[in-house]
Structure formats: C-alpha cells, structure tokens
Design an enzyme around this catalytic site. Sequence first.
Site, PDB file in Angstrom:
ATOM      1  N   ASP A 172      37.384  37.946  25.662  1.00  0.00           N
ATOM      2  CA  ASP A 172      37.726  37.805  27.073  1.00  0.00           C
ATOM      3  C   ASP A 172      38.572  39.018  27.449  1.00  0.00           C
ATOM      4  O   ASP A 172      39.073  39.731  26.568  1.00  0.00           O
ATOM      5  CB  ASP A 172      38.499  36.495  27.260  1.00  0.00           C
ATOM      6  CG  ASP A 172      38.956  36.302  28.689  1.00  0.00           C
ATOM      7  OD1 ASP A 172      38.182  36.626  29.602  1.00  0.00           O
ATOM      8  OD2 ASP A 172      40.085  35.827  28.888  1.00  0.00           O
ATOM      9  N   LYS A 173      38.725  39.292  28.737  1.00  0.00           N
ATOM     10  CA  LYS A 173      39.536  40.436  29.150  1.00  0.00           C
ATOM     11  C   LYS A 173      40.918  40.006  29.620  1.00  0.00           C
ATOM     12  O   LYS A 173      41.921  40.329  29.019  1.00  0.00           O
ATOM     13  CB  LYS A 173      38.837  41.221  30.274  1.00  0.00           C
ATOM     14  CG  LYS A 173      39.627  42.445  30.719  1.00  0.00           C
ATOM     15  CD  LYS A 173      39.116  43.010  32.015  1.00  0.00           C
ATOM     16  CE  LYS A 173      39.469  42.149  33.200  1.00  0.00           C
ATOM     17  NZ  LYS A 173      40.920  42.139  33.522  1.00  0.00           N
ATOM     18  N   THR A 192      33.796  38.810  30.537  1.00  0.00           N
ATOM     19  CA  THR A 192      34.892  38.462  31.438  1.00  0.00           C
ATOM     20  C   THR A 192      34.382  37.889  32.746  1.00  0.00           C
ATOM     21  O   THR A 192      33.308  38.263  33.218  1.00  0.00           O
ATOM     22  CB  THR A 192      35.781  39.697  31.717  1.00  0.00           C
ATOM     23  OG1 THR A 192      36.778  39.358  32.665  1.00  0.00           O
ATOM     24  CG2 THR A 192      34.954  40.859  32.252  1.00  0.00           C
ATOM     25  N   ASN A 244      38.252  28.789  30.258  1.00  0.00           N
ATOM     26  CA  ASN A 244      36.922  29.333  30.508  1.00  0.00           C
ATOM     27  C   ASN A 244      36.330  29.998  29.263  1.00  0.00           C
ATOM     28  O   ASN A 244      35.159  30.356  29.243  1.00  0.00           O
ATOM     29  CB  ASN A 244      36.973  30.342  31.663  1.00  0.00           C
ATOM     30  CG  ASN A 244      37.951  31.472  31.392  1.00  0.00           C
ATOM     31  OD1 ASN A 244      39.042  31.249  30.873  1.00  0.00           O
ATOM     32  ND2 ASN A 244      37.581  32.679  31.722  1.00  0.00           N
ATOM     33  N   ASP A 245      37.139  30.162  28.212  1.00  0.00           N
ATOM     34  CA  ASP A 245      36.653  30.769  26.966  1.00  0.00           C
ATOM     35  C   ASP A 245      36.278  29.726  25.910  1.00  0.00           C
ATOM     36  O   ASP A 245      35.810  30.090  24.831  1.00  0.00           O
ATOM     37  CB  ASP A 245      37.722  31.697  26.378  1.00  0.00           C
ATOM     38  CG  ASP A 245      38.157  32.778  27.354  1.00  0.00           C
ATOM     39  OD1 ASP A 245      37.255  33.378  27.972  1.00  0.00           O
ATOM     40  OD2 ASP A 245      39.362  33.002  27.514  1.00  0.00           O
ATOM     41  N   ASP A 281      35.943  38.518  35.355  1.00  0.00           N
ATOM     42  CA  ASP A 281      36.523  39.431  36.338  1.00  0.00           C
ATOM     43  C   ASP A 281      35.463  40.357  36.922  1.00  0.00           C
ATOM     44  O   ASP A 281      34.342  40.438  36.433  1.00  0.00           O
ATOM     45  CB  ASP A 281      37.622  40.261  35.671  1.00  0.00           C
ATOM     46  CG  ASP A 281      38.812  40.432  36.595  1.00  0.00           C
ATOM     47  OD1 ASP A 281      38.593  40.449  37.815  1.00  0.00           O
ATOM     48  OD2 ASP A 281      39.939  40.539  36.096  1.00  0.00           O
ATOM     49  N   ARG A 324      44.245  52.117  37.891  1.00  0.00           N
ATOM     50  CA  ARG A 324      43.376  51.643  38.981  1.00  0.00           C
ATOM     51  C   ARG A 324      43.830  52.337  40.265  1.00  0.00           C
ATOM     52  O   ARG A 324      44.949  52.120  40.720  1.00  0.00           O
ATOM     53  CB  ARG A 324      43.498  50.124  39.110  1.00  0.00           C
ATOM     54  CG  ARG A 324      43.070  49.386  37.864  1.00  0.00           C
ATOM     55  CD  ARG A 324      43.844  48.087  37.678  1.00  0.00           C
ATOM     56  NE  ARG A 324      43.554  47.077  38.659  1.00  0.00           N
ATOM     57  CZ  ARG A 324      42.641  46.117  38.516  1.00  0.00           C
ATOM     58  NH1 ARG A 324      41.916  46.062  37.422  1.00  0.00           N
ATOM     59  NH2 ARG A 324      42.447  45.206  39.442  1.00  0.00           N
TER      60      ARG A 324
END
Length: 1203
Positions: free
Chosen positions: A396-397, A675, A816-817, A677, A595
């Site tokens: 996962d991220k 992910t 969610n993982d 995301d 970013r």
Amino acid sequence: MSFFGLDCVRKKERELERKIRANDREYNLSFRYATNAIKTSKYNLFTFLPLNLFEQFQRIANAYFLFLLVLQVIPEISSLSWFTTVVPLVLVLSVTAAKDATDDINRHRSDNQVNNRKAQVLIDRKLRSEKWMDVQVGDIIKLENNQFVTADLLLLSSSEPLNLVYIETAELDGETNLKVRQALPVTGDLGDDIEKLADFNGEVRCEPPNNRLDRFTGTLTFAGQKYSLDNEKILLRGCTLRNTEWCFGLVLFGGPETKLMQNCGKSTFKRTSIDRLMNVLVLCIFGFLAIMCTVLAIGNWFWEVREGSQFTVFLPRQDGNDAAFSAFLTFWSYVIILNTVVPISLYVSVEIIRLGNSFYIDWDRKMYYARNDTPAEARTTTLNEELGQIKYVFSDKTGTLTQNIMTFNKCSINGKSYGDVYDYTGQRIEPTGRVDFSFNPLADPRFVFHDHALVEAVKLENPEVHAFFRLLALCHTVMAEEKTEGDLFYQAQSPDEGALVTAARNFGFVFRSRTPDSVSIVEMGQQRSYELLAILDFNNIRKRMSVIVRSPEGKLSLFCKGADTIIYERLHQSCSKLMDVTTEHLNEFAGEGLRTLALAYKDLDEEYFDQWKQRHHEASTALDDRESKLDQLYEEIEKDLLLLGATAIEDKLQDGVPQTIEQLSKADIKIWVLTGDKQETAENIGYSCNLLREEMNEIFIISGNSPEDVREELRNARTSMKPDAADSSFLSERTSVKGVKAITDEVVNGEYGLVISGHSLAYALERSMELEFLRTACMCKSVICCRVTPLQKAQVVELVKKYKQVVTLAIGDGANDVSMIKAAHIGVGISGQEGMQAVLSSDYSFAQFRFLQRLLLVHGRWSYLRMCKFLRYFFYKNFTFTFVHFWYAFFCGFSAQTVYDEWFITLYNLVYTALPVLGMSLFDQDVNDAWSMQHPQLYVPGQLNLYFSKRSFFKCALHSCYSSLVLFFLPYAAMHDTVRDDGKDVADYQSFALLTQTCLLFAVSIQLGFEMAYWTAVNTFFVLGSLAMYFAVTFAMYSNGMFLMLPSAFSFIGTARNSLNQPNIWLTILLTSTLCVLPVVTYRFLLIQLCPTINDKVMFKVRQAKAKLPTPPRPTRIRRTSSRRSGYAFSHAQGYGDLVMSGRYLRRPAVSRSSGFAHTGRATTGFSPMGRSAGYSPTGRPQNVKVPDVQVTSLQMYRTITD
C-alpha cells in the site's frame, strides 16, 4: 479494534434485485435478507473436538501415525511397544488443538464485541437501544457524532445544513480526510421528527449485495414519486461519522452483505512452500517404504521356503501359517520397524523451530519503534521460512510508504527560490535552526521552515511575497473551525491544500473563516474580509482551481493555482523570462520528489466581470451541455495570467523507505505498489522512494477507458520493451500442481516502470486480458496500480500467485489492505494511523516499512536456511538409521528383528539427536545480521529453492544409503570372527548392535558439526552433552541392577562394559565415522573451489575481514535532477466549490464548524488522506497586535506588483 469480521459469508441464492420497505419488518423478513450479525469463528463447544480432529487427520503424517498405532496393537505384527507412537501423536494433536482453540476463542470475542455494540433503532415509533446483531434490513437507525456506521445505510436526514454528513473512510479506503454525503431533499425534510420518520414508508429498489465501494444504483419511491439513488446518498459500514451531531439512515444491507464484508478477503489456511513440498516428499517416502517392505517380505518368503523348513523341528509353525502368510506378517512388521523414515518427532521439531524463530522476531530490538512503543510481532508461527523466499512484495502507499503527513517544503516566488539554506560561500548546507514565527501569534507551532530569507521578505512587505501568500490564503475550499480564540483547526479536501493554507498562516496570512460570499483572513495582524464572487472549481481535466474575489479596497482579482503545465499555457507573454527561471526551480523541486504547484493571478475589469458573471449564471442553469459551457467560460477568464511562483510540498516518506526498496531490489524482490490514491500522487511517491527513477528507459501509463484501449496500450508497452516478443511465447511448458501454466520471466534490455489506473486495471484483470497484463507488468522493474479497490488489490495478488508460482508478500496499514494481506502468502500489517484492522488480519506486524528489509533479509533468510538445514540433516540421520535395518534383514532371515537395542530405538530421536539438531535450527547463521543486510544477494538462493528441493532430498537419500552401508558392513566385517583381548568371543548380536548404534551416533554427530556454520556454547553443549547422555544411559541400561529389576526389558546385561573397553571397537568407530564424512568433505571442498555460491563468497569475505562488522553505509538523502514535473499537488477529486459558494448551507456562524464539502451530484471519490494524521492540524495562540508599518524595500527581480 475493528468492527467487522475477518471472513465473508456468501449468500447461497443469487439475488438479482433488492426490495426494501422502510419500517416494515414483516415485509422485509419475507426475503430472508441477512441480519447485521457477523460470524468469523469456526467452532463451537460441541463441534470443536470432532471438527478439529478431522482437520488434523487430513494431514497425511497424522493419518499415517494413527494407522501405525493400529498396527502396533496387533501382537502378531508388532515388534515395538504401542506407546512409542501414541505418546508423541497425542502430544502433537493436543498442542495443535490448544492453539486452534485459542485462535477461535479470540475470534469469538471479536465477533461478540462487534455484534453486541449498541445502536438506536426506530421501533414502534420509539428510538430503542438495540444490539448491532439485532438490526434488520429496512430499519431506521440514528447515528451520532464519532459513531461507527452500523450497516450500509441510505442517508435520510442530518443535523447539518443541506442534509450533509461528513464521514471518515479510513477503514474502507485508507484515507483519513473527510468525505461528504448528502440526503435527498424529500427525506431531508423529515429531520429528526420521530413521528415523521416512523410514518416514512418509502420503498427502495436497488442492486443486490456486491463489493463495489465506489458505485451504487437504486431508486426510492415515496409519496408517489420516484427518486434516483447513487453513491453520494449511501453511508457504508466501515465509515465513522464526523463533525455531524446526528443523522438518520435506512438499513439497506446488513452484516455479511455489506459492501465492506463483501470486500474482505476470504480467510485461507496459509501453508509454506516447504510444507507443500514436504507433503509430496512424505508421499514419496511412503511409496519407498512400501517398496522396501515388499522386498523384505518377498525375501522372507524365499527364506521360509528354502531355510525355514529346517527350523520347524524345534520351532514348529502354528496351524495354517505357511511361507506366504509369514511374508504377509513380515511386510507389516517391517512397516512398523522402518517407520522412522517419517518420524512424528519431525513435525514436533518443525513446530518448535518455527516458534523459536518467531520469538526472535518478537525480541528484535532493531525492529522496535520507540516513538509508538511498538515492537515487531510474529502473529503466526507457521510461515517463518517463507519469509526467506519472497519474490513479489505488494505494498500500500498511504501510511505504508508515507507518513501520511504533508509539509510545505520549498517555494519559488518571482524567480527566487526559498527553502534551502546556504553558507557564506553560496554552498547549500544542511539546515540546523528553525525559523522563528513568534511575530505571528496565530502561527501553528508545529510548522517547521528553515530558510530565514522568506520570513525577512514577508516582514519587509515584499509585494510579490505578500501576493503569493495572499493567494494561498484565499484560493482553496478549506473550512476553518475556531473553538476558542486563536485555536484554529483546518478541515481540507486534501492534505496538500491544508499544508498550503497552514504555510500561509505561519507566514502571516491566516485564513480565519468563510461564508458563502466572503473569506476572512488576517494579513500581517490586520483582519481583512474579501468578497468571494466565484469559485472556478477543480476537476481532473482542468487540473487547476481559481477564485474571483473583491478586496476591501474594491479591487477585483482572480487567483489561480494548478499544475504548472496547465498554468503555463495560460500565462501572459510578459511572463516568459520569469517562466524560464521558475521552470528551473520546478525541475529542482521535482528532482527531489516534491509535489509542485504553480500560482498565478490577474486583475479583472469590473464591467467585463459583470458580463462574464451573467453568462456564467446562464451556463450554470442550462439543462443541456452544462459542463462544457462552464468549461468554455472558465477557459475564457483564466487566460493572460501573471505568474507569481510555485510551491513544493513533501508527502513525507517514512524513514528509510528509499533505502529499503533499494535493498530489496538488490535481493531480486519485485515491488508493486497498489494504492487507492490518485495517479499523480502515487507517481510522485514512486519517484521519491526510488521505485521509479529518471534513469529508467521508459515509464508506461495505462489509462484506457475501454478493453480495446487497455489491450492496445499493454501491447504497445510490451513491444517497446521487447520488439521481437511473440504473443504465444510467454507461457512456459511447465505446469503447476493445479495444471495452470506458469509465466516465466522475460529478459528485457533496460529498466521500465508501469503505472496503471483503477478503471484500466478492472479491464486488465478480466480473464481474456489478465495474461496480457501480467506479462507486460512482469517485464517491468516496478509497477504502480492507482485508484484500486480493496478487492482489486487481492485480485492482483491472486493473479501473480496463480501464474508466477512464486512467494508473495502484501504489506499495508488500513482496512482497505485486509483482502490483499489475506490473499498473499505472507501478510504484513503496519500499525500506523489507520487503525489496527490490517494488523489483526496479518501474519506479521511492525510499525515502519523500513523494518521489512530486516524481516526478510535477516529473519526470513535465517529461518529458511535453518529450516532447510534441519530437514536435510533430519532426513539424513533418520534414513541412515532406518537403512541399516534394511541391510540387517538379509542377515537375520528377514525375521523383522531390530538391529539396535529397543531402548536405543526409543531414545534415538527423542534424546540422543533431538537437542543438537534443534540447536543448529535455532542458532545457526551463515553470516551475521550486519553482513546479511550488507549483501542482499544472499537472499536470492531462497527464491530459487536452492537449499531444499526434491533434488537435494534425493541427494540426501543417496548420502544416507552410502552411510548406512558403511555403518552396517564395516562393523559387521570388523566383528566377524573376532575375539577379545582375553580370547573370549565378542561377535554376538548384542555387541554388534551396540557397536553399530555407537558408530551411527558418532557419524551423525560429526555430520551435524559439518552442517553448522555458527558454533555457540549452547550448540557445543547440546552435541557433546547428547553423546555423554548416550554413554551414561547405555551403561545404566546395560548394568546388572537394571537387569535384576526387569530382566525382559533390559536384556543387554554387561554388553557395554565388555565391548567398549576393547581398542578394536574404538578403532572401528573412528574408521566408520571417517568413511561416512569423507565424501562430504571432498564434495564440499571441490564445490567451494570450482563453483562457489554467493554464501561461500561472502563467508570468505567475512573470514578475510576477521569477522569485523562492516561499517553500515551512511544514509544519504536521495536527490534527483529531473525534467519531469512532480505533478499537481491537490486532490484529484471533484472540488467543493459549488457547495462553498452555496448561499443556503451556512445557517450558523462560520466559525463554529469546519468540514470539507463535496460537490453534490458529482463523484467525490479519490481524496488524499488528512485529518488526525495530517501535518497541519493547528493549535493557535492569542490574537496578535498589528505590526507597525515597515518601509517597503523592493526585492523583486522582474516586475513590481502594486496593491
């Protein structure tokens, strides 16, 4: 503790459409919908014993030992006592049963804790407190702030304006920023009036239970009208209600039928590849055992026919017992005698070794995270050696690779870069001191910045710097909550936005509050209110957002922030020189994995704006083509902008992530990031953590919106990597046990990366395209899958498991993982910001991603190495022990007589050889942990199964065969026609048995010494102590006293003292032991000289360094120079501009509540995490006094901005 179970219960009958009537339990019960209770336990009080025993006897070895036990109670067959089998069998079954019972009790407790939670349910026109498990589909329930959502609900009404509710979905998608849901106006009018709610009799028709978290379709029929329902009106189990006093909802799905439970992966019993190989080998051993027993039975038949008749005179046969029947009995007798080829002690020892290696993980201080007081934990004891064979890591991220904290790191304003610290020679240096923000009482004390030049520019009232931060304070959709004077809390749509507003706050431009038509900020201590005229909202296509405001002086301005490529297209020609300088700064920022975001503005003409606003109103109320008309208007006004500068935000990686990924890559472990995301964010993190690199030949973006597009993009990517790749060549000829063809790794020139979006992945995972996707992905060095659902994560893992036939590991920190963690061979949970659900479902857990390299490269490799050495040695010593019986049969008339003393047979595996092999399996290491981390290549042999495989097993069997021949025939020849020193005969059965077993014990002990690479005091004590124990027990058992007590049990009276005082006996022992190990020494010497393994090379290096620890490399900050933009730094979700601008939604003072708003009717999936884990939750200080006017000093380089 999570509130949902670990397993999913599937509905037996397929449901096509769900029909629900509110407040009508009788009607809804007729459909037999699932209740809200969950069940994850396997047993109850009555089913435990039969079910558990049934499961345990499905293990071939357990069933085999039960069969042996039956044979041993038949006196005609058995030559060994029954208790030699029943005691270890009962012990193994009891230990396993106790472990299973403990696990199931914990599952019962978890279920009860969830099922017995209380919910307020509307029953008989009253709100009653009911247990969660008693909630039914069609019930109306009331939720209050910070409560878990009980089931999947249709939102009816809420305490908030516009019937909005704010929910946190960390347990669903791992994101901690708030999402917005909105009820239908017709149900919103019900409010919290219990009478109205009790009279509500709406009927819902909707989709059947499914696992799609991002989609819902249905209709509500009420008062003769039909209303459309979508995902924006649904609250899913797994969410938490936030910033909302109360809301009412209608239960649509309960318990196992909720979308969350439909997404949770099925719990499977995980077994290691060594376990699976052992099952195959045990079957081979059984076959070999049957062959040996058959050969000996046939030998017995021949002997009975040819020789046995001569004995019948003084040893008459029983009635009807001929040679054939004797051979039949002999077969079963040898089954019992030769059963030591698969002793039950093997399985007991394996469990002890796994338990010991699990404790090493629990006790490892280098995997302890002091900040959270979190040690590493091995939550299972059955998978340790699998940690040494990992080929694919699925990560996962958010919260796993990153800390889920955004920080304002650098910026470029009017061509000047801020954020780095330089010495007097102009050289960049590491920052030491923090900027002092004491001039600003409203500053967030947790905000850290190191470049003092920017604060000085602010204090000197540099107009460009002021305009820069004014833009950040005005151009956003953040909501501010001020519970006490100066105590500000920001609730943002994305953590990026929060970080930018917090930065502006600290540099003296404090966003204080907003109403639908104004934004209040404190500029350098002075309160100012800007009239908010329009928000030109963000979406995925625009990649920018703008606000149009009127300053207190009446000046009209448009402020815009967005992706630099988008902003640059809309700049005025006069900005070309500034663009070049800012571009250099952007490249530098992007090179560091930050970013980036470009900021621009323009002043507007009042007359033009009035015309534009009129056209905007007409477009926004148009029924046809509304979106495109609005986009045209936005394009029209967002042009000829003047560039202010750029921001650079760091989504902070966890410590050591780039180094960990680099080390794992050196160990030939492939890392895929899965992910939820957005793509841009995932790409940025990919670059930051060394997963994607500028040096890569190409990075392929797969984002097709149809199966044909995705297939074409995958093929184009594959052709780019390997132009001559034939479409049919990627399926190898070898097949797995289940007959599934395996995909071999294809060699490509260069390094490539692959980024694929969630909607494209949905097509790529279809049966017709999954091999295309897998083939392309496996040719790449690294793969990033964005916007994936929890189920898609599991599907990707299953796909690799199915066709690659390698060992996989999944690591994540959120609910969610869970499905991915359950699907992989090994599941690792990170105890981080998103609750404990991932940890509860995992096999191993720790607090930081960087500990993964130590888990794999040290503990995993050692565990695998130790287990393989253990198995090789264990099979060697037991095969050697057993084969001597086989050779002896040819000299005892195939009578099933044992070659050893019965007490030696009983104690051989239990006492004499148990501790030395356990010592090796618990303490052995080829090189220490520092060298293991220094040389990740040592990990590769585990991935290739080089230490223990069918080949090494058969080599071990051949070695045992040779040793048994030496151990039988050398003592036999040495004792043949031999006499003692005093002339008495020594060649009797008992003396031969003693000599053979002594030779055997010395030979296997010396062999163990050659296997061990790391001698400790404990190992030495075990080896020498076991030999000492053998002689002590032998002399005691063969003494006169024991014989006088039990003559039948201790028949070898005096054998030890009569034999072991003869020099020729000791010479035989020395010669036998030497001949047994000589081939091993020769083979290993030649192997190291001619083709040394990576282990041999590193061990040689260690010896050269005289075992001096290597100096660990100093962690350096990874810097890149890049032409690539690090992307657009706010959420790729639909913006909240329309709601912010809505005049209807703020009935209270703006300061009382803050929340992120979602655009009604648009998709609001895809937020970036924020909230409790984000880095900009402020705590303010008292209101400041106005800063005295300072003489303006112009620091601008290219132009002057006048306010």
